[in-house]
Design a protein around this motif. Structure first.
Motif, PDB file in Angstrom:
ATOM      1  N   THR A 120       0.641  -1.124   0.152  1.00 14.11           N
ATOM      2  CA  THR A 120       0.093  -0.014  -0.160  1.00 14.11           C
ATOM      3  C   THR A 120       0.928   1.209   0.021  1.00 14.11           C
ATOM      4  OG1 THR A 120      -1.791  -1.121   1.363  1.00 14.11           O
ATOM      5  CG2 THR A 120      -1.697   1.127   1.328  1.00 14.11           C
ATOM      6  N   VAL A 121       2.044   1.327   0.858  1.00 12.41           N
ATOM      7  CA  VAL A 121       2.700   2.510   0.833  1.00 12.41           C
ATOM      8  C   VAL A 121       3.550   2.746  -0.230  1.00 12.41           C
ATOM      9  CG1 VAL A 121       2.455   2.907   3.460  1.00 12.41           C
ATOM     10  CG2 VAL A 121       4.512   1.615   2.377  1.00 12.41           C
ATOM     11  N   ILE A 122       4.121   1.649  -0.906  1.00 13.29           N
ATOM     12  CA  ILE A 122       4.838   1.745  -2.006  1.00 13.29           C
ATOM     13  C   ILE A 122       4.073   2.171  -3.058  1.00 13.29           C
ATOM     14  CG2 ILE A 122       6.162   0.445  -3.709  1.00 13.29           C
ATOM     15  CD1 ILE A 122       7.503  -1.385  -1.436  1.00 13.29           C
ATOM     16  N   VAL A 123       2.706   1.522  -3.540  1.00 14.08           N
ATOM     17  CA  VAL A 123       1.948   1.874  -4.472  1.00 14.08           C
ATOM     18  C   VAL A 123       1.597   3.302  -4.454  1.00 14.08           C
ATOM     19  CG1 VAL A 123      -0.386   1.791  -5.742  1.00 14.08           C
ATOM     20  CG2 VAL A 123       1.262  -0.351  -5.104  1.00 14.08           C
ATOM     21  N   ARG A 124       1.216   4.069  -3.280  1.00 14.54           N
ATOM     22  CA  ARG A 124       1.042   5.411  -3.184  1.00 14.54           C
ATOM     23  C   ARG A 124       1.966   6.204  -3.196  1.00 14.54           C
ATOM     24  NH1 ARG A 124      -3.340   2.762   0.053  1.00 14.54           N
ATOM     25  NH2 ARG A 124      -5.214   3.603  -0.345  1.00 14.54           N
ATOM     26  N   ALA A 125       3.224   5.861  -2.761  1.00  7.03           N
ATOM     27  CA  ALA A 125       4.371   6.576  -2.943  1.00  7.03           C
ATOM     28  C   ALA A 125       4.977   6.605  -4.332  1.00  7.03           C
ATOM     29  CB  ALA A 125       5.438   6.183  -1.982  1.00  7.03           C
ATOM     30  N   TYR A 126       5.157   5.667  -4.883  1.00  4.86           N
ATOM     31  CA  TYR A 126       5.852   5.568  -6.557  1.00  4.86           C
ATOM     32  C   TYR A 126       4.742   5.801  -7.588  1.00  4.86           C
ATOM     33  CZ  TYR A 126      10.116   4.763  -3.993  1.00  4.86           C
ATOM     34  OH  TYR A 126      11.248   4.964  -3.129  1.00  4.86           O
ATOM     35  N   TYR A 127       3.511   4.979  -7.276  1.00  8.23           N
ATOM     36  CA  TYR A 127       2.719   5.222  -8.267  1.00  8.23           C
ATOM     37  C   TYR A 127       1.824   6.338  -8.223  1.00  8.23           C
ATOM     38  CZ  TYR A 127       4.416   0.540 -10.154  1.00  8.23           C
ATOM     39  OH  TYR A 127       5.253  -0.321 -10.352  1.00  8.23           O
ATOM     40  N   GLY A 128       1.403   6.525  -6.940  1.00  3.49           N
ATOM     41  CA  GLY A 128       0.452   7.787  -6.677  1.00  3.49           C
ATOM     42  C   GLY A 128       0.959   8.940  -6.549  1.00  3.49           C
ATOM     43  N   GLY A 129       2.259   9.116  -6.428  1.00  2.00           N
ATOM     44  CA  GLY A 129       3.065  10.368  -6.285  1.00  2.00           C
ATOM     45  C   GLY A 129       2.908  11.018  -5.061  1.00  2.00           C
ATOM     46  N   LEU A 130       2.283  10.383  -3.869  1.00  2.00           N
ATOM     47  CA  LEU A 130       2.315  11.006  -2.739  1.00  2.00           C
ATOM     48  C   LEU A 130       3.265  11.110  -1.751  1.00  2.00           C
ATOM     49  CD1 LEU A 130      -1.197   9.289  -1.908  1.00  2.00           C
ATOM     50  CD2 LEU A 130      -0.796  11.562  -2.906  1.00  2.00           C
ATOM     51  N   ALA A 131       3.258  12.414  -1.058  1.00  2.00           N
ATOM     52  CA  ALA A 131       4.635  12.471  -0.226  1.00  2.00           C
ATOM     53  C   ALA A 131       4.201  11.629   1.331  1.00  2.00           C
ATOM     54  CB  ALA A 131       4.758  13.982   0.223  1.00  2.00           C
ATOM     55  N   ILE A 132       5.388  11.592   2.035  1.00  2.00           N
ATOM     56  CA  ILE A 132       4.941  10.542   3.186  1.00  2.00           C
ATOM     57  C   ILE A 132       3.933  11.297   4.044  1.00  2.00           C
ATOM     58  CG2 ILE A 132       6.317  10.295   5.526  1.00  2.00           C
ATOM     59  CD1 ILE A 132       7.563   8.765   3.191  1.00  2.00           C
ATOM     60  N   ALA A 133       3.751  12.473   4.320  1.00  2.00           N
ATOM     61  CA  ALA A 133       2.891  13.062   5.167  1.00  2.00           C
ATOM     62  C   ALA A 133       1.391  12.871   4.500  1.00  2.00           C
ATOM     63  CB  ALA A 133       2.976  14.559   5.055  1.00  2.00           C
ATOM     64  N   GLU A 134       1.400  12.813   3.070  1.00  2.00           N
ATOM     65  CA  GLU A 134       0.096  12.481   2.672  1.00  2.00           C
ATOM     66  C   GLU A 134      -0.361  11.084   2.758  1.00  2.00           C
ATOM     67  OE1 GLU A 134       0.132  15.653  -1.122  1.00  2.00           O
ATOM     68  OE2 GLU A 134       1.398  13.726  -1.575  1.00  2.00           O
ATOM     69  N   ILE A 135       0.483  10.451   2.629  1.00  2.00           N
ATOM     70  CA  ILE A 135       0.203   8.829   2.891  1.00  2.00           C
ATOM     71  C   ILE A 135      -0.230   8.570   3.964  1.00  2.00           C
ATOM     72  CG2 ILE A 135       1.062   6.297   2.814  1.00  2.00           C
ATOM     73  CD1 ILE A 135       3.032   7.361   0.500  1.00  2.00           C
ATOM     74  N   ALA A 136       0.619   9.151   5.013  1.00  2.00           N
ATOM     75  CA  ALA A 136       0.390   9.167   6.559  1.00  2.00           C
ATOM     76  C   ALA A 136      -1.316   9.489   6.873  1.00  2.00           C
ATOM     77  CB  ALA A 136       1.190   9.671   7.560  1.00  2.00           C
ATOM     78  N   ALA A 137      -1.639  10.757   6.297  1.00  4.59           N
ATOM     79  CA  ALA A 137      -2.958  11.254   6.531  1.00  4.59           C
ATOM     80  C   ALA A 137      -4.042  10.315   5.798  1.00  4.59           C
ATOM     81  CB  ALA A 137      -3.047  12.602   6.027  1.00  4.59           C
ATOM     82  N   GLU A 138      -3.663   9.988   4.768  1.00  7.40           N
ATOM     83  CA  GLU A 138      -4.406   8.848   3.935  1.00  7.40           C
ATOM     84  C   GLU A 138      -4.994   7.695   4.734  1.00  7.40           C
ATOM     85  OE1 GLU A 138      -4.354   6.862  -0.137  1.00  7.40           O
ATOM     86  OE2 GLU A 138      -4.286   9.093  -0.410  1.00  7.40           O
ATOM     87  N   LEU A 139      -3.755   7.240   5.349  1.00  7.37           N
ATOM     88  CA  LEU A 139      -3.783   6.042   6.097  1.00  7.37           C
ATOM     89  C   LEU A 139      -4.186   6.046   7.440  1.00  7.37           C
ATOM     90  CD1 LEU A 139      -1.026   3.917   4.072  1.00  7.37           C
ATOM     91  CD2 LEU A 139      -3.628   3.770   3.592  1.00  7.37           C
ATOM     92  N   ASP A 140      -4.025   7.054   8.130  1.00 11.31           N
ATOM     93  CA  ASP A 140      -4.197   7.504   9.318  1.00 11.31           C
ATOM     94  C   ASP A 140      -3.224   6.655  10.166  1.00 11.31           C
ATOM     95  OD1 ASP A 140      -5.648   8.813  11.502  1.00 11.31           O
ATOM     96  OD2 ASP A 140      -6.939   7.317  11.954  1.00 11.31           O
ATOM     97  N   ILE A 141      -1.948   6.904   9.800  1.00  9.55           N
ATOM     98  CA  ILE A 141      -0.790   6.311  10.648  1.00  9.55           C
ATOM     99  C   ILE A 141       0.158   7.249  10.546  1.00  9.55           C
ATOM    100  CG2 ILE A 141      -1.326   3.850   9.909  1.00  9.55           C
ATOM    101  CD1 ILE A 141       0.772   4.215   7.596  1.00  9.55           C
ATOM    102  N   PRO A 142       1.008   7.194  11.603  1.00 11.65           N
ATOM    103  CA  PRO A 142       2.121   8.031  11.738  1.00 11.65           C
ATOM    104  C   PRO A 142       3.088   8.231  10.567  1.00 11.65           C
ATOM    105  CG  PRO A 142       1.970   6.954  13.870  1.00 11.65           C
ATOM    106  CD  PRO A 142       0.920   6.163  12.582  1.00 11.65           C
ATOM    107  N   PRO A 143       3.753   9.284  10.258  1.00 14.11           N
ATOM    108  CA  PRO A 143       4.738   9.464   9.085  1.00 14.11           C
ATOM    109  C   PRO A 143       5.966   8.280   9.321  1.00 14.11           C
ATOM    110  CG  PRO A 143       3.965  11.575   9.833  1.00 14.11           C
ATOM    111  CD  PRO A 143       3.464  10.639  10.645  1.00 14.11           C
ATOM    112  N   GLY A 144       6.404   8.114  10.678  1.00 17.49           N
ATOM    113  CA  GLY A 144       7.461   7.351  10.780  1.00 17.49           C
ATOM    114  C   GLY A 144       7.152   5.712  10.320  1.00 17.49           C
TER     115      GLY A 144
END
Length: 168
Positions: A120-144
């Motif tokens: 999920t995080v790989i697809v959102r980061a590399y294929y979705g072009g999302l930043a760490i903070a955007e992925i964290a907000a979307e998945l409701d998990i900490p950026p770390g």
């Protein structure tokens, strides 16, 4: 052909011919050419004894690579280039997408081996072009956690691709 060789070739055909045939049809769109490529691939595997002694996953990976090279060699051959007859020259040249297609298939298969969280995080980061903070907000998990999953997911992806013989 000795009985043992016939048995080994039959087992090789039963285990790998159909997937290799589907792969070649996917690459070329030509069922007849796929039959020829599968036959040549099996012949090369039979002539390479070490291939028959490997585990089935390595053997299949090797056979996919051989089939891909045969398709590329055929596409690049002078015989093939002379056979193409068109009434008019196309306005726009098209590029050969065989390599890109093969890479997409390999990456898709490697991604399927990852856990859902890592994928999920790989697809959102590399294929979705999302930043760490955007992925964290979307998945409701900490950026770390996103960073950690991305790190370990990429590590697992690299290992999966190494098992397929893609990278060192």
């Amino acid at each position: 052909m000795p009985r043992d060789d016939a048995t080994r070739l039959s087992a090789l055909y039963d285990a790998h011919a159909a997937p290799v045939w589907r792969y070649v049809v996917h690459l070329t769109g030509d069922r007849a050419a796929a039959d020829d490529v599968v036959q040549e691939t099996l012949l090369r595997a039979w002539r390479t004894p070490r291939i028959l002694e490997q585990d089935p996953a390595s053997t299949r990976s090797w056979m996919f690579t051989v089939a891909r090279h045969l398709v590329i060699d055929d596409a690049r051959s002078a015989h093939r280039r002379r056979e193409i007859a068109v009434a008019e020259t196309p306005d726009v040249a098209t590029s050969d997408l065989t390599d890109a297609l093969f890479e997409a298939i390999l990456v898709e298969e490697a991604l399927a081996t990852l856990s859902a969280d890592h994928r999920t995080v790989i697809v959102r980061a590399y294929y979705g072009g999302l930043a760490i903070a955007e992925i964290a907000a979307e998945l409701d998990i900490p950026p770390g956690t996103v960073k950690s999953r991305l790190h370990y997911g990429l590590r697992a992806l690299r290992l999966a691709l190494q098992e397929k013989g893609v990278t060192r």
